[in-house]
Every structure is written in structure tokens, then in C-alpha cells.
Motif scaffolding. Structure first.
Motif, short mmCIF file in Angstrom:
data_model
loop_
_atom_site.label_atom_id
_atom_site.label_comp_id
_atom_site.label_asym_id
_atom_site.label_seq_id
_atom_site.Cartn_x
_atom_site.Cartn_y
_atom_site.Cartn_z
N THR A 403 17.50 52.82 -12.51
CA THR A 403 18.00 53.65 -13.24
C THR A 403 17.13 54.58 -13.85
O THR A 403 17.55 55.69 -14.23
CB THR A 403 18.93 53.00 -14.47
OG1 THR A 403 19.76 51.86 -13.71
CG2 THR A 403 19.49 53.60 -15.41
N GLY A 406 13.43 59.19 -11.62
CA GLY A 406 13.91 60.55 -12.03
C GLY A 406 12.67 61.54 -12.66
O GLY A 406 11.59 60.76 -12.97
N LYS A 407 13.08 62.61 -12.83
CA LYS A 407 12.18 63.65 -13.42
C LYS A 407 12.59 63.69 -14.91
O LYS A 407 13.71 63.77 -15.35
CB LYS A 407 12.05 64.81 -12.68
CG LYS A 407 11.48 64.81 -11.17
CD LYS A 407 11.37 66.00 -10.69
CE LYS A 407 10.57 65.95 -9.29
NZ LYS A 407 10.43 67.13 -8.50
N TYR A 408 11.52 63.95 -15.82
CA TYR A 408 11.65 63.92 -17.15
C TYR A 408 11.07 65.54 -17.80
O TYR A 408 9.65 65.64 -17.35
CB TYR A 408 11.32 62.73 -17.90
CG TYR A 408 12.15 61.37 -17.73
CD1 TYR A 408 12.92 61.26 -18.42
CD2 TYR A 408 11.67 60.90 -16.65
CE1 TYR A 408 13.52 59.87 -18.24
CE2 TYR A 408 12.52 59.46 -16.14
CZ TYR A 408 13.54 59.40 -17.26
OH TYR A 408 14.29 58.21 -16.61
N ASN A 416 7.13 68.85 -15.58
CA ASN A 416 7.83 67.48 -15.28
C ASN A 416 6.86 66.52 -15.14
O ASN A 416 6.08 66.40 -14.42
CB ASN A 416 8.84 67.60 -14.20
CG ASN A 416 9.88 68.73 -14.18
OD1 ASN A 416 10.18 69.20 -15.45
ND2 ASN A 416 10.32 69.27 -13.20
N GLU A 418 7.37 62.43 -13.51
CA GLU A 418 8.19 61.91 -12.62
C GLU A 418 8.02 60.41 -12.61
O GLU A 418 6.86 59.98 -12.67
CB GLU A 418 8.03 62.24 -11.19
CG GLU A 418 8.90 61.68 -10.43
CD GLU A 418 8.69 62.27 -9.05
OE1 GLU A 418 9.36 61.68 -7.95
OE2 GLU A 418 8.09 63.00 -8.62
N LYS A 485 15.75 63.61 -19.47
CA LYS A 485 15.78 63.25 -18.00
C LYS A 485 16.52 64.61 -17.36
O LYS A 485 17.69 65.04 -17.81
CB LYS A 485 16.51 61.96 -17.56
CG LYS A 485 16.39 61.75 -15.92
CD LYS A 485 17.22 60.16 -15.88
CE LYS A 485 16.68 59.78 -14.42
NZ LYS A 485 17.16 58.50 -14.35
N SER A 488 20.30 65.95 -11.62
CA SER A 488 20.26 66.39 -10.28
C SER A 488 20.90 67.66 -9.95
O SER A 488 20.09 68.38 -9.20
CB SER A 488 20.70 65.23 -9.32
OG SER A 488 22.23 65.38 -9.35
#
Length: 820
Positions: A403, A406-408, A416, A418, A485, A488
Motif C-alpha cells: 500500500t 509509490g511516489k511522494y 519526487n 519513491e 502521495k 496515478s
């Protein structure tokens, strides 16, 4: 030569035993009535915020291996929170209570300063009196300083002396003798020139107050502070503390072995005014009420307004935006003035802090040495009860690690970060930096592990008001940040730092080494993953961008941190200035001229300079007799250093002051393990990086084995030690700490060595620097007959060789624990 390194490193370890500073919730409880009861909504909100404080602090307590803590928070003259967390007796699992006594260490200094201003109110002394008025024997080795020094100077740490704690921790000398020893110590600055934390100067100030009151320090603080505040449980000796029905034992926690060890209580009657008070949360709440009331409690003024203001008004700048009053460090938190003082003594660590404009303060008492929790608690309490843009996150229920992938977005920097899964475990990837494994420490909270230094955490949590969305709360020593976050469907910002094409090429000329003149700290601007980055000791690399000519910033840092490039009239780079909230720190550029010789060519020259491999390896044992001068401590010593091939070592040292023996040190290493025994501190067994370093340095054949003992040896730059040109080599071991060696271009002998001492119990990395001179040939091997070890605790320690004997019989017991 290698055996002298062992002695100087051993002496540095003494600093880790010195008293230092720097630095419960079932329901809120109220000790006093308020003018109007809070509304139900306000009370509910306060309860939630206090619950968040407790949850975060207790989680961090467990993460840091702290057996127990006691926390009290005062707001608007009310105790809004008071509780013990964890245990006071680790072996028997006995819980901490608000009445449990803990040592508060150097937080005692604020009580000594308060007693001084109270005495000034009574006309019994002036803060600008000479200490000699009350202590005729008081003096300093600098005649000008001795003539001009005042009680005020003593209480704001500007006497010109560095820490002179060695004689104190031995526990042999009385108060007058300790003060006389300080009078013999060589100063490291002029009177009033700079802030240098000083326990014995505070001891002298406390003794002067006692003489002015025709009493003792213990009676003065008890009668003038403890009694009127109702601090009935508070005492000034460890013996009295242990007679209490409710007190905590003190411990240390080894981060490598994960073991908790009980420590003996340290009794410091001679230096009591600097750090001897023992108290509990309930009593310390009264102290907070007095400080938040500006010297008034329950309508009664105990100290004049003028006297109180002396305590929390800048008397001396510490560094940058941090100042010191009298017994209090002064700084800002999100625009609010904060007065605070920590305390650290064997087995205990405390923090007392208050925010005058918010009428808010807290006391945190812990039963472990040198806890990192106190700074965490400061941020936690202020963030939750005062509030800032990025409030502290607390651990929440665990979720599937996938969960978090992802990229923040770090919005301010336009980059970013990751989070990805590698081999089933989460990692954090930062542009221009190495990959950091994430270790789960509860719920959705993770610790950044090696190669990250300590103090970096990532917590994943729902966005407030948008619970279906996620953000990362990134905690780091230089400042915390919240990163949303990236969905997509959201256009992402660049994964690389922004650069201005007009300046990108010019960063190459910045690559090199830079030295801070006073501290001798060296930082690098080096290529990391192809990007120019600022590399400071013990920190993550910071990728650099040039937003405008000669002004660089890092996307990893807030805008309040930036680097200014300094040039001469011809445009050549001469140095840099590190700008940060704490102040400006200039560093000069070190020569990076090519050495004209490769490392592989240099190493044989070094071996030859020490006598050649045949002469070095022909010896099987060595006994060196030495004399020591702790010139900034007023202490001397005599020692014997014994070594045996291939890698056994043992040292014994006797410490002297005022013509008396005040302590002994025994160090032993049997080839695989070792430790130290000090007559004035608990025995220590080496582990972790310290053990790795000492295993390597016990190699009897020293420079002849460098290629075996170090994974990489690289040329860094040219430099000078004194007037002599040197090659600077960076030597990185497989395990342990990096060593920087300065090798003479003429003699090919080592003239200086820089590294750090790592403590597995305090988490500290203490820089050390040793210079080697007066080389003499003894039985075919070059030996430095003079070494000078520098560190921030002991100052300069000079070691002079009196006699060297090779190939003598040494009893095997020398290399083993003498207690077994």
C-alpha cells in the motif's frame, strides 16, 4: 607507532563517561482550579492531542530501548498531563509513577542560577561580583581572566575553559579541590570570547552562593526553592534518592546487542550545583509553574521580576540562533521563544522546557543514559499543543506494505521520493542519494536504516480530511516534512532535482574538500550518483542545485539552508559558507592538487618510512611507558601500553591531580574482544563499530597491514599539518569508522589522524584528531615520541614517550578482563 593510536583513542573514551547536557495518560489531571472550565469540545480536543503526545513518546521510548519515562505537562498554570510510562525497575518490571524519582543531571543548573538571583535580590551578592569575594582560593591560569571573571561569567559558560570534568568524574576530590584543579587548566579561549559548557564553573558559582548565604548549596536550594514550591520529594544526593519509597534505577541500552544494563548511581557531592538534583514529575510541575509564572506561584513572588528576567535573557550566544541565559538555553520554535535545559548523568537523561508566550512547559525524565528521546519529546509536545504547519504524525494500524509503494512529492523542492518493494521489503529512493531500506518499527512507521545515519523515520498516514489519500511524514534531524502521495492520474514533477542549464556545468569546479577553521570539521562536495552533493560527516548526502550564480540549495533541505560560494579577485573558489537557521559557518577550500603519486605507489613508501616491512614484522611484542598531560583539565597521568603480535593490546593509566592519585584506567583486548575498566565508571565491553575499530587498530604491524585492514584507500587532497605538506588519504574499513590519514610528503610518516569514536549506548559519534611528532628510530622502527589528541570533551591530551622496549615477555593476563 600503531600502539600510540590505541592509547590516544582510549583516553578519548573518557569523555563518554562525563556528566553532560545539552541535553502517563489514563486521563489528564488538574492540580489547580481555572477561572472557567473548558468547554466539552475543547476538553475533548485537548484529550485527543495529549493522547497523541503519549502515543508518540511511548512508541519512541520503546524504539530507543528506554525502560521508563515520566512526563508532566503544564499549561496555563494547570497540570494537564502527568504519567509514568514503562518501568523504573527493568529487572522486576516495576512501573514508573508520577512520584518516581529520577536524576535530572544538568537541569539542576537552573536551580543554582535561581538561587543566585534570589541572593542578589537579598543584597547578599551581585552577579557581577568576582568569585574571589566568596572563594578566596578561586583563580584561573590566565591572569587577565582571573582578575576580571564574574559570577555571571561562570553561569553563562564564558569563562574561557572547555569541559574540565575529568577530575570531577573520578569522585576523589572535594569541591574546593575541584575548583583549584580548574584553576590549573589551560584555557581554550579568552574570557567572554565564546560559549564553552563548564560544569566546574557552575559548581564554583553554587559554592559562592552558599558562602554568601553562610550555608551550603544543598540547604540553600532546599530552603529557597524546594520548600516554598512544595517539592517535598526532591533531594540532592543519590543516597537520599535511594531511601525514597519510589525511585528509578538508571540504565544504559546497547543498540547493537539490544541489551539493557543497570548502572551504579553516580554520587557527585563535590560538583552538586552542576547536576545533583533528583526529582519526580509531580515536584517538577511546581518548578514549571514558577517559571511559567515569571517567578510567581500561587500569588506569591519568590524572585524579583528583574532577577527572573536575568535567567531567561540572552547572556551569551551559543551558536546561530541559540543563546544561553543563566541556567537556560534559549531558542525559537516556529516563532515562539523556548527556554530549556537538558541533563545527563549515568543512567538518566532529562529535559525541562517551557514556552513563555504559550504558558506551556513540560518535563521529561528518563532512566537511560544520553537518550535521544528528549529532542523528540520537544517536537512532539510543541507540535501537538501549539501546532505548526506539519504536525507530528503518530504510528497507525499496520497495512500491507504494498500500500505504501509509490511516489511522494516534496513540493518545495520540486522532486519526487519513491517508495518501492525490493526483495519483499520497502526501500526509499531519493534523487541523487543511495537507496535506504525501511525497517518497520510498528504500524505504518519505518526507520531508515544503513546507509542512513540515526534519526530518520518515515510514517505513512491518511491525509486529514481526505482519509482515502496517503501522505508520508518524513522525520529528519535537520527538519521534518510532509509529502503527499502522487495519484496515478496526477502529472508528476521531475524525479530529478531541478537545475538551471546556465549553471549546471559550473558545479564541477566546486568538487573538493572544505574545512571549518575552528572545529576542523571537513565536508566534501562530491559526485553522488552523478550529481554534485554536499557530504557532511554522519549525514546523508545533499544533492545541490545552483539557482543563481554561486548560491546553491538542496531539494532535500528547507530554503533556510543554502550554500554560498566564495571566490578571490581572479574568480578562483576559496571556500564556501553554510547558511542555516543556527547561523553562518564559513569553510575554506583545501588544496586538491594531484599528488604526483598513486596510492599503490605511496603505501610502500609509508612502510619503508616506518622502517621497512622486515624490521616492522621482526618484532613480536612492545612495551611503552608514557607520561600524559591533560593540559585543558589540570590533570596529569602515567601509563604503560603493552602490545603483542598479531593483535593483542593492554593499557594501564594512573591519573593525578593536585599531587594525588585520582583514578585508574585499564584497557584490554585479547585479539577477538575487549573492554575497559575505569575506577570511576562502570566496566564496558566493546561492541559494534567500536569493537570493529579497536580490532583493526590493535594490529601490531600497523601500516604494513593497511591494505588488509581497509577495504578502500583513496587520495582525497593535499593539506598541511603545521608547515609540512601532506597527502590526505581516506581509509574505509569493511566495518567500523573511516580514518583520514595525513602523510608527510617528505618523510612519508603519518603526521595526523582523524576519525570518530562510536558509542553503542549513547548513539554518539565523537570526533577525534591526533597529531604525531618527534619520531625516533627504536630497534629499526620509527616511533612518535609525542602525540597530541584533541577532542571536544578533554581538550588537548599530550602523550610523551619515556621508554620503548621491543620483544619483552608480557603476561597473557594483561590482554584479558582483569575482573575475570
Amino acid at each position: 607507532m600503531p600502539k600510540m593510536k590505541q592509547l590516544s583513542r582510549l583516553l578519548l573514551i573518557l569523555s563518554l563517561a562525563i556528566i553532560t547536557s545539552f541535553a502517563p495518560f489514563a486521563r489528564p489531571i488538574a492540580a489547580q482550579q481555572t477561572a472557567a472550565a473548558p468547554t466539552q469540545t475543547a476538553a475533548t480536543d485537548l484529550g485527543a492531542r495529549l493522547a497523541a503526545v503519549e502515543k508518540a513518546i511511548d512508541h519512541q521510548r520503546q524504539e530507543l530501548g528506554i525502560p521508563g519515562v515520566s512526563l508532566v505537562i503544564v499549561k496555563d498554570d494547570e497540570v494537564i498531563y502527568m504519567k509514568g510510562l514503562g518501568v523504573k525497575d527493568f529487572e522486576h518490571n516495576v512501573p514508573v509513577t508520577p512520584e518516581t524519582l529520577f536524576a535530572i543531571g544538568s537541569s539542576s543548573k537552573a536551580f543554582t542560577a535561581m538561587a543566585a538571583v534570589m541572593s542578589a535580590d537579598e543584597g547578599k551578592l551581585s552577579l557581577d561580583d568576582s568569585p574571589k569575594k566568596f572563594l578566596p582560593y578561586f583563580t584561573l591560569s590566565d591572569p587577565d581572566a582571573a582578575a576580571k571573571v564574574t559570577l555571571r561569567d561562570l553561569m553563562c559558560h564564558r569563562s574561557g575553559l572547555n569541559r574540565t570534568d575529568l577530575a570531577m568524574v573520578t569522585g576523589v576530590l572535594n569541591r574546593e579541590e575541584l575548583i583549584r584543579v580548574v584553576g590549573m587548566a589551560k584555557p581554550t579561549a579568552k574570557l567572554g570570547e565564546k560559549f564553552q559548557y563548564q560544569n566546574i564553573m557552575y559548581t564554583a558559582a553554587g559554592e559562592a552562593v552558599a558562602r554568601a548565604q553562610k550555608s551550603t548549596w544543598d540547604k540553600v536550594v532546599a530552603e529557597k526553592i524546594f520548600k516554598p514550591l512544595g517539592m517535598k520529594a526532591t533531594v540532592t544526593t543519590a543516597a537520599a534518592m535511594q531511601k525514597s519509597p519510589d525511585f528509578s534505577y538508571g540504565y544504559e541500552y546497547n543498540a547493537t546487542t539490544k541489551q539493557t544494563r543497570r548502572l551504579p548511581m553516580r554520587e557527585i557531592p563535590a560538583a552538586a550545583p552542576a547536576g545533583a538534583i533528583n526529582s519526580n514529575a509531580r515536584d517538577m510541575a511546581q518548578w514549571l509553574r514558577l517559571m511559567l509564572g515569571g517567578g510567581v506561584i500561587d500569588g506569591k513572588r519568590l524572585v524579583s521580576e528583574k532577577g527572573f528576567n536575568e535567567l531567561i535573557t540572552k547572556q551569551m550566544n551559543v551558536a546561530g540562533n541559540v543563546d544561553y541565559g543563566l541556567g537556560w538555553f534559549l531558542n525559537q520554535w516556529d516563532g515562539h521563544k523556548v527556554a530549556q535545559h537538558g541533563g545527563n548523568i549515568d543512567g538518566f537523561n532529562a529535559q525541562v522546557a517551557f514556552m513563555p508566550d504559550q504558558k506551556l512547559g513540560f518535563v521529561l525524565l528518563t532512566n537511560v543514559t544520553a537518550s535521544l528521546l528528549v529532542n523528540f519529546a520537544m517536537e512532539t509536545v510543541w507540535s501537538n499543543l501549539v501546532g505548526r504547519k506539519s504536525p507530528l504524525g503518530s504510528p497507525s494500524a499496520a497495512v500491507d506494505p504494498k500500500t505504501e509503494v509509490g511516489k511522494y512529492k516534496l513540493v518545495e523542492a520540486g522532486v519526487n521520493l519513491e517508495v518501492a518493494l525490493k526483495d519483499g521489503k520497502l526501500v526509499l529512493m531519493v534523487p541523487g542519494q543511495p537507496t535506504y531500506p525501511l525497517e518497520n518499527i510498528g504500524g505504518r512507521r519505518y526507520k531508515l536504516t544503513d546507509p542512513a545515519p540515526g534519526g530518520y523515520f518515515a510514517t505513512f498516514r491518511p491525509v486529514k480530511g481526505k482519509e482515502s489519500e496517503t501522505e508520508m511524514y518524513l522525520e529528519q534531524p535537520q527538519g521534518n516534512a510532509v509529502l503527499p502521495k502522487i495519484a496515478s492520474t496526477e502529472p508528476a514533477v521531475s524525479d530529478s532535482p531541478k537545475t538551471d542549464a546556465g549553471y549546471s556545468g559550473s558545479l564541477k569546479e566546486l568538487l573538493g574538500s572544505y574545512e571549518q577553521e575552528q572545529s576542523k570539521t571537513i565536508v566534501e562536495i562530491a559526485l553522488k550518483d552523478g550529481k554534485p552533493s554536499l557530504v557532511a560527516p554522519g549525514q546523508l548526502p545533499y544533492p545541490l542545485e545552483e539557482k543563481e550564480k554561486d548560491k546553491l540549495r538542496s531539494p532535500s533541505l528547507p530554503d533556510t539552508y543554502w550554500v554560498e560560494v566564495k571566490r578571490d579577485v581572479s574568480g578562483k573558489i576559496t571556500g564556501i559558507v553554510l547558511n542555516q537557521p543556527e547561523g553562518q559557518f564559513p569553510l575554506r577550500r583545501l588544496s586538491d592538487a594531484a599528488p604526483g603519486v598513486s596510492v599503490d605507489e605511496l603505501l610502500p613508501k609509508i612502510v619503508a618510512a616506518y622502517g621497512g616491512e622486515e624490521n616492522i614484522r621482526k618484532h613480536k611484542s612492545m612495551v611503552t611507558t608514557v607520561a600524559l598531560d591533560f593540559e585543558n583539565q589540570g590533570v596529569t597521568g602515567e601509563g604503560v601500553v603493552r602490545a603483542k603480535a598479531p593483535n593483542q593490546a593492554g593499557t594501564s593509566v594512573t591519573l593525578m591531580a593536585l599531587g594525588r592519585k585520582i583514578g585508574t584506567i585499564v584497557y584490554y583486548f585479547d585479539g577477538t574482544g575487549g573492554g575497559q575498566q575505569l575506577s570511576f565508571a562502570p566496566e564496558e565491553t566493546f561492541t559494534g563499530k567500536r569493537l570493529a575499530d579497536l580490532t583493526r587498530e590493535a594490529d601490531f604491524y600497523g601500516p604494513a597491514d593497511w591494505k588488509k585492514n581497509f577495504k578502500t584507500i583513496t587520495f582525497k587532497r593535499m593539506a598541511k599539518v603545521g608547515d609540512e605538506d601532506c597527502y590526505v588519504l581516506e581509509m574505509v574499513p569493511e566495518k567500523g569508522n573511516t580514518v583520514t590519514a595525513y602523510i608527510s610528503t617528505k618523510s612519508f610518516l603519518m603526521l595526523r589522524r582523524d576519525s570518530v569514536i562510536s558509542s553503542e549506548t549513547s548513539g554518539q559519534n565523537l570526533p577525534e584528531s591526533t597529531t604525531y611528532t618527534d619520531y625516533r628510530l627504536v630497534d629499526g622502527v620509527m616511533i612518535p615520541f609525542k602525540t597530541v589528541n584533541k577532542d571536544i570533551a578533554n581538550g588537548d591530551v599530550i602523550t610523551l614517550v619515556k621508554e620503548v622496549k621491543f620483544d619483552v615477555d608480557i603476561p597473557e593476563a594483561v590482554f584479558h578482563n582483569p575482573a575475570k
